[in-house]
Write an enzyme that holds these catalytic residues in place. Structure first.
Site, mmCIF file in Angstrom:
data_model
loop_
_atom_site.group_PDB
_atom_site.id
_atom_site.type_symbol
_atom_site.label_atom_id
_atom_site.label_comp_id
_atom_site.label_asym_id
_atom_site.label_seq_id
_atom_site.Cartn_x
_atom_site.Cartn_y
_atom_site.Cartn_z
ATOM 1 N N ASP A 170 0.855 -1.177 0.000
ATOM 2 C CA ASP A 170 0.000 0.000 0.000
ATOM 3 C C ASP A 170 0.902 1.241 0.000
ATOM 4 O OD1 ASP A 170 -3.280 0.311 1.470
ATOM 5 O OD2 ASP A 170 -2.184 1.670 0.142
HETATM 6 C C1 GLC Z 1 -4.398 4.081 -0.395
HETATM 7 C C2 GLC Z 1 -5.252 2.870 -0.068
HETATM 8 C C3 GLC Z 1 -5.201 1.809 -1.109
HETATM 9 C C4 GLC Z 1 -5.018 2.470 -2.453
HETATM 10 C C5 GLC Z 1 -3.611 3.033 -2.463
HETATM 11 C C6 GLC Z 1 -3.275 3.723 -3.786
HETATM 12 O O1 GLC Z 1 -3.773 4.540 0.776
HETATM 13 O O2 GLC Z 1 -5.065 2.250 1.199
HETATM 14 O O3 GLC Z 1 -6.406 1.058 -1.000
HETATM 15 O O4 GLC Z 1 -5.194 1.545 -3.493
HETATM 16 O O5 GLC Z 1 -3.402 3.943 -1.396
HETATM 17 O O6 GLC Z 1 -4.051 4.859 -3.946
#
Ligand code: GLC
Length: 735
Positions: free
Chosen positions: A265
């Protein structure tokens, strides 16, 4: 590219070039107006890091991405194409209702079709991978991201996960087909159970609970062929998922057989330092690669340290090679070595995005997912009679949820527009009544809104009350602000803002025929709404065609199809409350005599305000008793369970017939009810039809005390009815 050529490419890459494939940067490093979906702090990445990056996230648009691809491939030593990733969560430009609402539709086949449209739009705009579906089971509506979940049922979440993956990747998972995008199932695992419902907080789940509740949707996503999986931000039982080899390598890849790409993430690798398990970025990189993270999203850890970790012998180059092989394989499956644009073009974009078919499908999804919680003789509305539409959501275009990051607000159909464009506005009046928020500041992805008190506050209220007084029926469009749900949006009190509730009370005091339409990214505490409303509709956040779909239901053009996908608690104090909870040694029977030493509260009920599976329609349905094809079944055998459903109402409607199972005795405690099947029956007034379900041995399997997944001999009850409270059941034995 042939596999042998891909192997040769990998062999020809330097260590630095290989590490580059494992780095993902936001498009903001390339362009000024990319969507930042995580901490916007400078991640410390340099242009050189970007030069070798294997993928980017957060920007879209065929022209923009083709130009970036051209520049990147030209500059790259091996001219390897970039992967273009982004969060397309419930639509690209045509936003469908939020996933919590899509779950409430109980219609996986409709959701699959919708996600196929979302994929077609996103692919035409140059995207290759979406960070979706989010298959985190949820029980705590204080957590803002319940909006992205399909709800509290492992079975329903699993069916929706499959629908999403088939919609994005096609039935055959051939990613090279233009108009498809690769899915990324997230978050692995237990992110939906943050302690106290507070975002990013740790989760504490037994292995039994993880396997019984939180894994089934993820297993379904993996078996449906998700191309990627994203480990979760939070720590699970004391270990951050990003650094948790046991769940990434042993469980995800070992037990569940996942062979695709894992991507962290946003900055989660770097956040291992803040979580207190890594001394610095170098140790964070080491922990993450050893745990199994292939791509480091938006942190400097891999870019800065992985090469040195390998050269110093602390990390085996084999781990880098395996990760890069998976990344190159994904690019090859997408056909990017042959067509780096994956079929995207400005022409394809113009043809696909927001096309009529997609808008119509989105409009139908609104009616199918909208939940009618109460209706005391006021709906559907009579267009011949005067209706006052009042509230801050009458003219709001902020009804697509916090993840509508590529959608243009101007494309959203408001409730007023939905009513007037249906040709039903002749006897309708429209009043704001109040703002969505007062004295509040809300933040979203790159968005900030500050609300004071409107100068004409009393005037707005007065004219709304006057309109209510002279109307036959009032439709009140209320709710939490769209940025009060979603990521980093946990709420301690899950209520409609107080000044909006004041409007409801003032309107109800002059006209009891109040239909309250509740916009929210979560189940809210609706006790007071229930008290002052003759009818309650919950569209959650209905997306681009929200106003049109809601108007269709208000005026009876379509019957509401939604069913509660996540229990509406009787206040925050009851959280977590969910249908598939275990019984206790001292179960409380509310119909029984006063009991002291039982599992209950002194001051509130055990049951939620609105239970899982519940939802009214414009029909009225009766159920015959459950019929079973036998009173026992053995290994490998199947029983059929059926009921006859009759629409005794005056309007055609669809009944979402639900099958629940209860294992009366096992070696571990069992849920009081578990959803195991659903059939949608569309019945005309007076029409009857049979709903027939197969009860299979697979449905009986549980995780026993030794961690085995098997069906245990004993008594079971099959319930078939309109929601999780049904007592319409029949027993059988599994021998
Ligand atoms: C965010 C989310 C994740 C998302 C990623 C990219 O913090 O937790 O679900 O896909 O970052 O945007």
């Amino acid at each position: 590219m042939r596999e042998q050529d891909l192997r040769e490419l990998l062999r020809s890459m330097s260590l630095e070039e290989k590490v580059g494939q494992m780095v993902q940067v936001t498009g903001a490093f390339l362009e000024e107006d990319a969507v930042i979906t995580g901490p916007a702090a400078d991640a410390g990445l340099t242009a050189d890091d970007c030069r070798l990056a294997g993928s980017i996230l957060g920007i879209a648009g065929a022209k923009r991405l083709r130009e970036i691809q051209d520049r990147y491939m030209e500059a790259h030593p091996h001219h390897i194409p970039l992967l273009m990733m982004a969060d397309v969560i419930h639509g690209y430009k045509t936003e469908f209702p939020i996933p919590l609402a899509l779950g409430a539709s109980f219609r996986p086949e409709a959701v699959e079709r919708a996600m196929g449209m979302a994929a077609a739009e996103a692919a035409s705009a140059g995207l290759h991978v979406t960070f979706s579906p989010m298959t985190d089971l949820v029980r705590d509506p204080r957590w803002g991201r319940v909006l992205e979940s399909f709800g509290e049922s492992p079975w329903l979440d699993a069916r929706m996960a499959e629908a999403y993956i088939r919609g994005y990747q096609g039935e055959d998972n051939d990613l090279a087909v233009p108009g498809r995008i690769a899915a990324c199932d997230k978050h692995f695992v237990g992110y939906g159970a943050p302690v106290a419902g507070r975002e990013y907080n740790h989760s504490e789940l037994s292995e039994h609970t993880i396997r019984e509740y939180y894994l089934p949707p993820k297993i379904a996503a993996i078996q449906a062929g998700t191309a990627c999986v994203m480990p979760a931000f939070q720590s699970l039982n004391g270990i951050p998922c990003t650094a948790y080899g046991k769940i990434q390598r042993d469980l995800l890849r070992g037990d569940l057989g996942f062979e695709g790409v894992t991507i962290s993430d946003w900055s989660a690798v770097g956040e291992l330092v803040a979580q207190g398990v890594a001394e610095d970025a170098r140790e964070a990189a080491k922990l993450a690669i050893q745990a199994g993270v292939d791509i480091d999203m938006m942190s400097v850890c891999y870019a800065r340290n992985l090469k040195d970790l390998v050269e110093s012998g602390e990390v085996e180059e084999r781990l880098v090679d395996e990760a890069v092989w998976r990344i190159l394989t994904l690019k090859n499956r997408l056909g990017l070595f042959e067509d780096p644009y994956h079929g995207s073009s400005p022409e394809a974009e113009r043809r696909t995005v927001l096309c009529r078919e997609h808008r119509e499908a989105a409009r139908e999804m609104v009616a199918d997912s909208l939940i009618l919680l109460k209706n005391e003789g006021v709906l559907p509305l009579n267009p011949e009679k005067k209706t006052a539409f009042i509230g801050p959501y009458v003219d709001s275009r902020d009804t697509c949820g916090s993840w509508a990051i590529f959608q243009d607000r101007a494309d959203t159909v408001t409730l007023r527009e939905g009513v007037t464009e249906c040709g039903l506005g002749e006897n309708a009046e429209f009043f704001q009544g109040c703002q969505v928020l007062e004295n509040t500041r809300v933040l979203g992805f790159g968005v900030e809104e500050v609300f004071g008190e409107p100068e004409n506050r009393e005037e707005l209220l007065r004219e709304a009350v006057e309109a209510a007084r002279r109307a036959d029926t009032v439709v009140l469009a209320l709710g939490e602000h769209t940025l009060q749900s979603g990521e980093a949006s946990s709420r301690g009190e899950i209520v409609i803002p107080a000044h909006q509730m004041e409007l409801l009370r003032r309107v109800a005091a002059v006209n009891p025929r109040v239909v309250t339409v509740v916009y929210a990214g979560r189940p809210l505490d609706l006790r007071e709404v229930e008290r002052y409303s003759a009818a309650i509709l919950v569209p959650f956040l209905p997306g681009t065609m929200g106003g049109a779909g809601i108007a269709d239901v208000l005026y009876g053009r379509r019957s509401p199809g939604g069913r509660v996908s996540m229990s509406f608690p009787w206040g925050t104090g009851q959280i977590p409350v969910y249908h598939n909870d275990y019984s206790t040694g001292r179960p409380y029977d509310p119909a029984g005599a006063e009991q002291k030493f039982v599992s209950r509260y002194l001051d509130i009920p055990n049951e939620p305000l609105y239970p899982f599976g519940f939802g009214l329609t414009y029909g009225s349905f009766t159920y015959s008793p459950v019929r079973l094809s036998g009173d026992e079944m053995g290994a490998g055998e199947t029983l059929t369970a059926s009921v006859t459903v009759t629409n005794t109402g005056a309007m055609e409607a669809t009944e979402k017939v639900q099958l629940y199972l209860r294992d009366e005795k096992a070696t571990t405690v069992r849920p009081r009810r578990e959803l195991k099947g659903m059939k949608a029956l569309r019945l005309k007034p007076g029409e009857s039809r049979e709903a027939v379900f197969a009860v299979t041995e697979e449905m009986l399997k549980i995780w026993d005390r030794e961690g085995r997944f098997l069906a245990e001999p004993g008594a079971f009850t099959v319930y078939i009815g309109p929601d999780s409270r049904t007592e319409n059941g029949a027993g059988f034995r599994y021998r």
